[in-house]
Design a protein around this motif. Structure first.
Motif, PDB file in Angstrom:
ATOM      1  N   LYS A  91       7.924   1.263   0.446  1.00  0.00           N
ATOM      2  CA  LYS A  91       8.556   0.701  -0.754  1.00  0.00           C
ATOM      3  C   LYS A  91       9.694   1.587  -1.266  1.00  0.00           C
ATOM      4  CE  LYS A  91       4.705   0.746  -3.140  1.00  0.00           C
ATOM      5  NZ  LYS A  91       3.759   1.349  -2.170  1.00  0.00           N
ATOM      6  N   SER A  92       9.373   2.886  -1.407  1.00  0.00           N
ATOM      7  CA  SER A  92      10.396   3.801  -1.928  1.00  0.00           C
ATOM      8  C   SER A  92      11.558   3.930  -0.949  1.00  0.00           C
ATOM      9  CB  SER A  92       9.794   5.173  -2.201  1.00  0.00           C
ATOM     10  OG  SER A  92       8.815   5.074  -3.202  1.00  0.00           O
ATOM     11  N   THR A  93      11.225   3.946   0.335  1.00  0.00           N
ATOM     12  CA  THR A  93      12.271   4.037   1.349  1.00  0.00           C
ATOM     13  C   THR A  93      13.229   2.854   1.212  1.00  0.00           C
ATOM     14  OG1 THR A  93      10.626   5.053   2.789  1.00  0.00           O
ATOM     15  CG2 THR A  93      12.678   4.322   3.818  1.00  0.00           C
ATOM     16  N   LEU A  94      12.660   1.679   1.012  1.00  0.00           N
ATOM     17  CA  LEU A  94      13.490   0.491   0.846  1.00  0.00           C
ATOM     18  C   LEU A  94      14.326   0.591  -0.425  1.00  0.00           C
ATOM     19  CD1 LEU A  94      14.295  -2.359   1.729  1.00  0.00           C
ATOM     20  CD2 LEU A  94      12.311  -3.229   0.461  1.00  0.00           C
ATOM     21  N   ALA A 115       0.829  -1.198   0.000  1.00  0.00           N
ATOM     22  CA  ALA A 115       0.000   0.000   0.000  1.00  0.00           C
ATOM     23  C   ALA A 115       0.862   1.245   0.000  1.00  0.00           C
ATOM     24  CB  ALA A 115      -0.893  -0.008   1.232  1.00  0.00           C
ATOM     25  N   SER A 116       0.236   2.324  -0.351  1.00  0.00           N
ATOM     26  CA  SER A 116       0.933   3.602  -0.331  1.00  0.00           C
ATOM     27  C   SER A 116       1.380   3.909   1.089  1.00  0.00           C
ATOM     28  CB  SER A 116      -0.006   4.696  -0.843  1.00  0.00           C
ATOM     29  OG  SER A 116       0.690   5.898  -0.905  1.00  0.00           O
ATOM     30  N   GLY A 117       2.639   4.303   1.239  1.00  0.00           N
ATOM     31  CA  GLY A 117       3.155   4.630   2.559  1.00  0.00           C
ATOM     32  C   GLY A 117       3.706   3.438   3.312  1.00  0.00           C
TER      33      GLY A 117
HETATM   34  N1  ATP Z   1      11.979  12.375   5.039  1.00  0.00           N
HETATM   35  C1  ATP Z   1      10.970  11.824   5.682  1.00  0.00           C
HETATM   36  N2  ATP Z   1      10.647  12.203   6.923  1.00  0.00           N
HETATM   37  C2  ATP Z   1       9.623  11.639   7.574  1.00  0.00           C
HETATM   38  N3  ATP Z   1       8.884  10.659   7.095  1.00  0.00           N
HETATM   39  C3  ATP Z   1       9.156  10.202   5.859  1.00  0.00           C
HETATM   40  C4  ATP Z   1      10.222  10.749   5.094  1.00  0.00           C
HETATM   41  N4  ATP Z   1      10.251  10.104   3.907  1.00  0.00           N
HETATM   42  C5  ATP Z   1       9.254   9.196   3.947  1.00  0.00           C
HETATM   43  N5  ATP Z   1       8.604   9.254   5.090  1.00  0.00           N
HETATM   44  C6  ATP Z   1       7.476   8.425   5.494  1.00  0.00           C
HETATM   45  O1  ATP Z   1       7.827   7.077   5.267  1.00  0.00           O
HETATM   46  C7  ATP Z   1       6.672   6.346   4.925  1.00  0.00           C
HETATM   47  C8  ATP Z   1       6.977   5.471   3.737  1.00  0.00           C
HETATM   48  O2  ATP Z   1       7.186   6.297   2.601  1.00  0.00           O
HETATM   49  P1  ATP Z   1       7.517   5.691   1.177  1.00  0.00           P
HETATM   50  O3  ATP Z   1       7.755   6.820   0.260  1.00  0.00           O
HETATM   51  O4  ATP Z   1       8.597   4.696   1.329  1.00  0.00           O
HETATM   52  O5  ATP Z   1       6.172   4.984   0.800  1.00  0.00           O
HETATM   53  P2  ATP Z   1       5.795   4.188  -0.481  1.00  0.00           P
HETATM   54  O6  ATP Z   1       5.523   2.773  -0.073  1.00  0.00           O
HETATM   55  O7  ATP Z   1       6.794   4.400  -1.533  1.00  0.00           O
HETATM   56  O8  ATP Z   1       4.410   4.851  -0.921  1.00  0.00           O
HETATM   57  P3  ATP Z   1       3.873   5.209  -2.379  1.00  0.00           P
HETATM   58  O9  ATP Z   1       3.282   3.934  -2.921  1.00  0.00           O
HETATM   59  O10 ATP Z   1       2.791   6.189  -2.111  1.00  0.00           O
HETATM   60  O11 ATP Z   1       4.993   5.728  -3.159  1.00  0.00           O
HETATM   61  C9  ATP Z   1       5.560   7.323   4.702  1.00  0.00           C
HETATM   62  O12 ATP Z   1       4.672   7.261   5.772  1.00  0.00           O
HETATM   63  C10 ATP Z   1       6.251   8.666   4.658  1.00  0.00           C
HETATM   64  O13 ATP Z   1       5.447   9.649   5.246  1.00  0.00           O
END
Ligand code: ATP
Ligand code: MG
Lengths: 242, 416
Positions: free
Chosen positions: A49-52, A44-46
């Motif tokens: 995934k991108s963080t990883l 799901a969004s958030g």
């Molecule tokens: N620099 C930051 N400071 C604080 N929180 C952050 C930061 N970057 C990301 N997050 C938080 O980390 C969580 C994961 O973010 P991420 O971008 O990895 O999600 P995602 O799975 O890629 O979502 P999407 O599918 O919407 O791209 C989110 O809740 C976001 O708010």
């Protein structure tokens, strides 16, 4: 045994928003990826995934845990070393293409080679070759704002291939494209995987696209909740679950 | 990283924002242009002063008796005057530094009559060396000789305008008798020479339109015609022409000290000795002060320009945050990003510098042409100006470039 190109152990990523508010996004990820695998990450969004992917791509460092990229312990690599690893071993493809707006398609594709210290003539030669691979030769002197979304993404894939990296990391590469163009882009990934044996990690929301890959990992709230082989790949059963 | 690639990149960026780039460069342009203009004008001025000095006698030292105290009425005594013997002794002592000594005395104005022609002229009694010392350009006949002096002869040297009036351009005036009436005399003179009046076309030395016709007669003749002057047996003033390799300013001092000794302490008078060279170098010294002043203004303008460049580079870093993130993701090292932005700042400043050098040189050439001494801009200040503008780029570009280099790749990539 195939080469384990990525090995993650207990990867934790936290953000500190003021001292007491520690926000843990990834809660101890363990992940192995083998050379030549086509892996998808869904969630799901958030879910992180991108963080990883940023950690996988050496753009970011984990707060805790060990990450070995091609057996190299990343915690021992300094920033310039990370730049070099991004340059030589990793090719990024982003949802929003991230081409340099003022540069032509050819210059965009040549850019990683410039930072890799490859001579000018060789850069142009190889960039032209890569554009041909993604069937964009006709547009090599166009700037990004003269290209359609699908065309931009093809240029971006050519750019990701510039230094012949071992791994291609694609964060929702079809997210901004319609089904048809998304299909074309997916086909290019399949070709790179099959013809050139690239290790590809694809983040997507599209379950159908994820099922086309060999293995899918599902993230939920910063943890891996599922890790399984897809369709016919399942039958081969040559990968052990982590 | 590839220098050529960075330069190309910077130029592309500037082309995309021409107006902004130009406005940013303005301070640099004005600063560099004023430095270039002033150094061109400075070298024009020095050149034209030197040229004019050579023409009117840069090696001349004017020696005169002058009252010690201008408030009290002091009259020149017979014993104050410098005698011929004293002068001869002086000349022998410093033989290798003196080329010539000339004397002259003004007899005032008079009227020249020849047939139906009447002309106002001014008469100067001169010694034979006067011609050499004051660069009198004889075009016909000869100047005053020792024999004219000894014989107190009634001979006269006239200028070309007068000759043209008397006999026309091609006429022969030598040997012609002309009559000149002054306040106390009316004498007939034989023309022995014609000279061409010196034209000083240097606006710096402009002294009004001199339409006077000056005629020269032997100084002995002048003195004998004017018996009430006290200086019959000595000289009140004279001009020394120093040899070419003499430091005329220093020699002026030597001369002054020499003759002050001969004056005696009771005299109301003292000796003044001034070299034209010293006067000229005073003028160029003033110019140096002036250019220093302009340099300060230019410096301020360059400082403001540099801050402008820093400002625009900071804007540019912010605008291109995403681009920086992309570059970092593709493997650009911090040093590569830093040099990209520093080179961009250098290019802005260098282009500003080049425009400034062009503009300043044009102004300098125009100004020096107005000064009737067209001068090409000096090479060294040009190089210094260009190097300096590049240094401004490095100095003011460093902070923004470093800021760009230190950006976190993820933050930069996420920037919208
Ligand atoms: N620099 C930051 N400071 C604080 N929180 C952050 C930061 N970057 C990301 N997050 C938080 O980390 C969580 C994961 O973010 P991420 O971008 O990895 O999600 P995602 O799975 O890629 O979502 P999407 O599918 O919407 O791209 C989110 O809740 C976001 O708010
Ligand atoms: Mg994401």
């Amino acid at each position: 045994m195939r080469n384990k190109i990525i090995e993650m152990r207990g990867i934790v990523k936290s953000y500190y928003l003021g001292t007491p508010n520690e926000l843990e996004i990834l809660h101890g990820i363990d992940l192995d990826v083998y050379e030549g695998e086509f892996l998808s990450i869904v969630g799901a969004s958030g879910s992180g995934k991108s963080t990883l992917m940023n950690i996988l791509g050496a753009l970011d460092r984990p707060t805790k845990g060990h990450y070995y990229l091609d057996h190299l312990p990343m915690e021992n690599v300094r920033d310039d070393g990370l730049s070099q690893i991004r340059n030589k071993k990793i090719g990024f493809v982003f949802q929003t293409f991230n081409l340099i707006p003022r540069s032509t398609a050819l210059k965009n594709v040549a850019l990683p080679m410039l930072y890799g210290g490859i001579p000018r003539s060789e850069r142009s030669r190889r960039a032209a070759e890569l554009l041909q691979l993604v069937e964009m030769s006709g547009r090599s002197h166009h700037r990004p704002n003269e290209l359609s979304g699908g065309q931009k993404q093809r240029v971006a894939i050519a750019r990701a291939m510039a230094n012949d990296p071992a791994i291609i990391l694609a964060d929702e590469p079809t997210g901004a494209l319609d089904t048809h163009t998304g299909r074309l882009v997916m086909d290019i990934f399949h070709r790179l995987h099959q013809e050139q044996g690239k290790t590809i990690i694809l983040i997507t929301h599209n379950v159908e696209l994820a099922e086309e890959t060999e293995r899918t990992i599902r993230l939920r709230d910063g943890s891996i909740v599922d890790n399984r082989m897809n369709g016919h790949y399942q039958l081969e059963g040559c990968y052990e679950s982590v | 990283m590839n220098l050529f690639e960075n330069i190309r990149l910077a130029l592309e960026g500037l082309r995309a924002n021409k107006m902004r780039a130009l406005l940013t460069m303005l301070g640099i342009i004005i600063g560099i242009a004023s430095v270039m203009a002033i150094s061109t004008l400075g070298s024009a001025m020095t050149g034209s002063v030197t040229k004019t000095m050579d023409k009117i006698g840069g090696k001349n030292i004017m020696v005169s008796l002058s009252p010690k105290n201008y408030d009290t009425q002091s009259t020149l005594q017979e014993e104050d005057l410098i005698t011929q013997e004293e002068l001869d002794a002086f000349r022998n002592t410093y033989a290798d530094q003196i080329k010539a000594i000339s004397f002259s005395t003004g007899m005032g104005s008079g009227q020249l009559n020849s047939g139906f022609i009447h002309k106002d002229v001014s008469i100067t009694g001169a010694s034979p060396d006067y011609g050499l010392v004051n660069n009198v350009n004889l075009v016909q006949g000869r100047f005053i000789s020792d024999r004219d002096m000894d014989g107190t002869r009634n001979v006269i040297i006239i200028d070309t305008t007068l000759r043209n009036n008397l006999v026309g351009v091609d006429g022969d005036v030598i040997g012609k008798e002309i009559q000149v009436d002054t306040k106390s005399t009316n004498e007939t003179y034989t023309v022995i020479g014609v000279y061409e009046k010196m034209v000083i076309d240097n606006p710096l030395f402009y002294m009004g339109d001199d339409t006077r016709i000056e005629c020269f007669i032997p100084i002995t003749t002048a003195k004998s015609l004017n018996p009430d002057t006290t200086n019959q047996n000595g000289y009140e003033n004279f001009t020394i022409m120093a040899t070419t390799n003499t430091d005329s300013a220093a020699f002026a001092q030597t001369t002054k000290e020499y003759f002050i000794k001969g004056l005696g302490s009771l005299s109301d008078f003292t000796i003044q000795a001034e070299s034209l060279e010293a006067i000229a170098s005073e003028a160029t010294g003033m110019l140096a002060t002036l250019s220093l002043g302009i340099s300060v203004i230019a410096g301020i303008s360059l400082l403001v320009g540099g801050i402008g460049v820093m400002n625009i580079m900071l804007v540019s870093v912010t605008e291109r945050t995403k681009e920086i993130g992309i570059r970092k993701a593709l493997g650009a090292r911090n040093s590569a990003i830093r040099s990209q932005f520093i080179i961009e700042a250098i290019i802005i400043c260098l282009i500003g510098g080049i425009i400034g050098v062009g503009l300043g040189s044009a102004l300098g050439i125009m100004g020096s042409t107005l000064m009737k001494f067209p001068t090409s801009p000096p090479f060294l200040p040009m190089i210094i100006a260009l190097c300096f503008s590049m240094a401004i780029g490095v100095f003011f570009g460093f902070y923004p470039a470093n800021k760009a280099a230190k950006l976190d790749p993820i933050d930069a990539l996420r920037y919208e």
